[in-house]
Each structure stands twice: as structure tokens, then as C-alpha cells.
Motif scaffolding. Structure first.
Motif, PDB file in Angstrom:
ATOM      1  N   THR A 121       0.863  -1.171   0.000  1.00  0.00           N
ATOM      2  CA  THR A 121       0.000   0.000   0.000  1.00  0.00           C
ATOM      3  C   THR A 121       0.905   1.228   0.000  1.00  0.00           C
ATOM      4  O   THR A 121       1.895   1.289   0.742  1.00  0.00           O
ATOM      5  CB  THR A 121      -0.962   0.003   1.199  1.00  0.00           C
TER       6      THR A 121
ATOM      7  N   GLY B 134      -1.737   4.482  -3.971  1.00  0.00           N
ATOM      8  CA  GLY B 134      -2.679   3.386  -4.149  1.00  0.00           C
ATOM      9  C   GLY B 134      -2.062   2.067  -3.738  1.00  0.00           C
ATOM     10  O   GLY B 134      -1.534   1.929  -2.638  1.00  0.00           O
TER      11      GLY B 134
ATOM     12  N   ARG C 269       2.103   0.165 -10.427  1.00  0.00           N
ATOM     13  CA  ARG C 269       0.878   0.438  -9.668  1.00  0.00           C
ATOM     14  C   ARG C 269      -0.250  -0.385 -10.263  1.00  0.00           C
ATOM     15  O   ARG C 269      -0.442  -0.390 -11.479  1.00  0.00           O
ATOM     16  CB  ARG C 269       0.535   1.920  -9.709  1.00  0.00           C
TER      17      ARG C 269
ATOM     18  N   SER D   5      -3.531  -0.345  -8.664  1.00  0.00           N
ATOM     19  CA  SER D   5      -4.821   0.254  -8.324  1.00  0.00           C
ATOM     20  C   SER D   5      -4.594   1.597  -7.645  1.00  0.00           C
ATOM     21  O   SER D   5      -3.616   1.775  -6.910  1.00  0.00           O
ATOM     22  CB  SER D   5      -5.615  -0.662  -7.385  1.00  0.00           C
ATOM     23  N   THR D   6      -5.503   2.538  -7.882  1.00  0.00           N
ATOM     24  CA  THR D   6      -5.453   3.814  -7.175  1.00  0.00           C
ATOM     25  C   THR D   6      -6.096   3.714  -5.794  1.00  0.00           C
ATOM     26  O   THR D   6      -5.949   4.614  -4.982  1.00  0.00           O
ATOM     27  CB  THR D   6      -6.156   4.910  -7.988  1.00  0.00           C
ATOM     28  N   ALA D   7      -6.826   2.617  -5.534  1.00  0.00           N
ATOM     29  CA  ALA D   7      -7.364   2.370  -4.199  1.00  0.00           C
ATOM     30  C   ALA D   7      -6.249   1.828  -3.312  1.00  0.00           C
ATOM     31  O   ALA D   7      -5.333   1.154  -3.777  1.00  0.00           O
ATOM     32  CB  ALA D   7      -8.522   1.379  -4.264  1.00  0.00           C
ATOM     33  N   HIS D   8      -6.335   2.117  -2.016  1.00  0.00           N
ATOM     34  CA  HIS D   8      -5.285   1.734  -1.081  1.00  0.00           C
ATOM     35  C   HIS D   8      -5.582   0.354  -0.500  1.00  0.00           C
ATOM     36  O   HIS D   8      -6.546   0.169   0.234  1.00  0.00           O
ATOM     37  CB  HIS D   8      -5.165   2.774   0.034  1.00  0.00           C
TER      38      HIS D   8
ATOM     39  N   THR E 233      -9.376  -3.227  -0.148  1.00  0.00           N
ATOM     40  CA  THR E 233      -8.922  -1.846  -0.272  1.00  0.00           C
ATOM     41  C   THR E 233      -9.868  -0.879   0.425  1.00  0.00           C
ATOM     42  O   THR E 233     -11.019  -1.193   0.724  1.00  0.00           O
ATOM     43  CB  THR E 233      -8.841  -1.418  -1.754  1.00  0.00           C
TER      44      THR E 233
END
Length: 249
Positions: free
Chosen positions: A99, A103, A115, A117-120, A133
Motif C-alpha cells: 500500500t 494506491g 501500480r 490500483s489507485t485504491a489503497h 482496499t
């Protein structure tokens, strides 16, 4: 915090300032190998096959050093310094998932970073193709979403009241905990990966700690009250005590 590694157990013992990671063999206290020492709550994750351990070490200036260690003997397999606060959340034998401020990323051990995903992310299980996430870096609020790790745009389940604490070994069940503190006692829910409720476990005026899966359908969790705790074994319908009470570690 405990992880399984083949027939052994990898245990993370956290103190006020430091965390120590040990491999414990079948003989228990006579077969213990210290694998790493790092700052408390810095972050550690075991690969799905139990072969490697990824740990974060804080670097002056707020950056993160991630070390990949063999669980066989603690030898260092790879190390990399990442910009900002980046924490390993899951691993395979080839890839460590992190994380990051941007993201969720995948670091090929000894290679590059991409990367995904832009979600964490906060929990990755590559062997099960699952990623949990939150939409922001905040750890205390925001809805959680269960996604396919191979395609994070594929959402399986989402909740704004529960967090995913762990995933069963076969990837079919989730153990979730409430986001909000429960004043009258703790509880845990077991759901399918699509969110269907299977079981609820309540601890009136007590709290759960150190949850883990004994097998695909059975939980082994600690229950604490005051300065005492004990382990309980929970199936789909009920729980039974698995150890005598002892002092809370």
C-alpha cells in the motif's frame, strides 16, 4: 500476529518500540529462529506459500525500506527503499504487494514496481486472487471493498461498516470486524466473499484478539477481558474453549 509457514508458525511479537519476528518449529520453545527485528507496527507479511517474509523498516525522512527474507533462516533475499510510507500487505514467492501514497503497487522481487490500483490496499492474498482496499489512505474510516487482485476493477463485495480482518485458506470466507468501537463488547462476522452472512460471534464486555484460521471453516481466536485472555475455537454454529485462561500478553 501469527502466520503459517509450511509446518511451522511465523510469529510477530510487538512491544512498545520494536517488533520481533520468529519462526517457531513443531517443538515450540526448543525450535525458535529469530528472523527480523523492526519498529513496532511497521508492517510485516508472509507469502502465501510461507517461503518469504516481507517487512517494512522506517527510514529517516519518512521513507520505507522493505526487506524480503527467507523464512527458512532469516537470510535477506532482496531490499529496496521506497519513497514515502509504503507497507507490504501480501506476497507471493515472486511479488510483494504494497500500500502506497498513490494506491496499491506490486514489486517484483529483484525487479521493477508497477501500480495496480489507485485504491489503497490493506490485505492482499495473491494465491486466492483477492485484494481488500479502502478509497483513501486513512485507516480509520472509509468503505472497504474486496476486489480481484488480478483485476482490481472487479469488485466482489463492499461495506462501510465492516473491515476484512482475514480470509480463509480456501478464499471462500471472510472474517470481518466492525469499524466503530462497540461499547458493550466486541463481535466478529464470517461472510462469503460476496458478502453473505454465515456466522456471528459475540464477546459481551470482552474483545477478540489474534484471530486466525485453523482450517477453511474453523476459526481460532483469542478473547480478552481485563488482564486475562483465552483461545476459543469457532465453527459455523458455535464456539468452544481451546485453552485455559492466562495473563494477557
Amino acid at each position: 500476529m501469527l502466520f503459517r509457514s509450511t509446518g511451522d508458525v511465523v510469529a510477530v511479537a510487538t512491544g512498545r518500540r520494536l517488533a520481533r519476528v520468529f519462526r517457531i518449529g513443531p517443538d515450540g520453545g526448543t525450535d525458535v529462529t529469530k528472523l527480523a527485528t523492526t519498529a513496532a507496527m511497521a508492517g510485516a507479511t508472509l507469502s502465501d506459500d510461507g517461503g518469504i517474509l516481507a517487512v517494512r523498516e522506517p527510514v529517516e525522512g519518512g521513507d520505507s525500506r522493505v526487506r524480503v527474507l527467507s523464512t527458512a533462516d532469516g537470510s535477506e533475499l532482496a531490499v529496496r527503499v521506497f519513497t514515502g510510507y509504503q507497507v507490504p500487505i501480501g506476497a507471493s514467492d515472486q511479488t510483494v504487494y504494497l500500500t502506497t501514497p498513490q494506491g496499491t503497487s506490486a514489486w517484483t522481487v529483484g525487479g521493477g514496481v508497477r501500480r495496480i490500483s489507485t485504491a489503497h490496499g490493506y490485505l492482499a492474498r495473491p494465491g486466492l486472487d483477492l485484494l481488500a482496499t479502502v478509497p483513501t489512505a486513512a485507516t480509520g474510516n472509509g468503505c472497504t471493498t474486496l476486489r480481484r487482485l488480478s483485476d482490481p476493477s472487479t469488485e466482489l463485495w463492499s461495506s462501510c461498516t465492516e473491515w476484512i480482518e482475514s480470509i480463509s485458506p480456501d478464499g471462500k470466507r471472510l472474517l470481518t470486524l466492525p469499524i466503530q468501537v462497540q461499547p458493550d463488547g466486541d463481535h466478529r462476522l464470517v461472510r462469503t466473499v460476496e458478502g453473505r452472512l454465515i456466522s456471528r460471534y459475540d464477546a459481551p464486555k470482552a474483545y477478540f484478539l489474534a484471530p486466525g484460521w485453523e482450517d477453511a471453516h474453523t476459526l481460532l481466536v483469542g478473547v480478552g477481558k481485563g488482564d486475562r485472555s483465552a483461545y476459543v475455537r469457532c465453527g459455523t454454529q458455535s464456539c468452544e474453549r481451546a485453552s485455559g485462561p492466562g495473563p494477557l500478553a
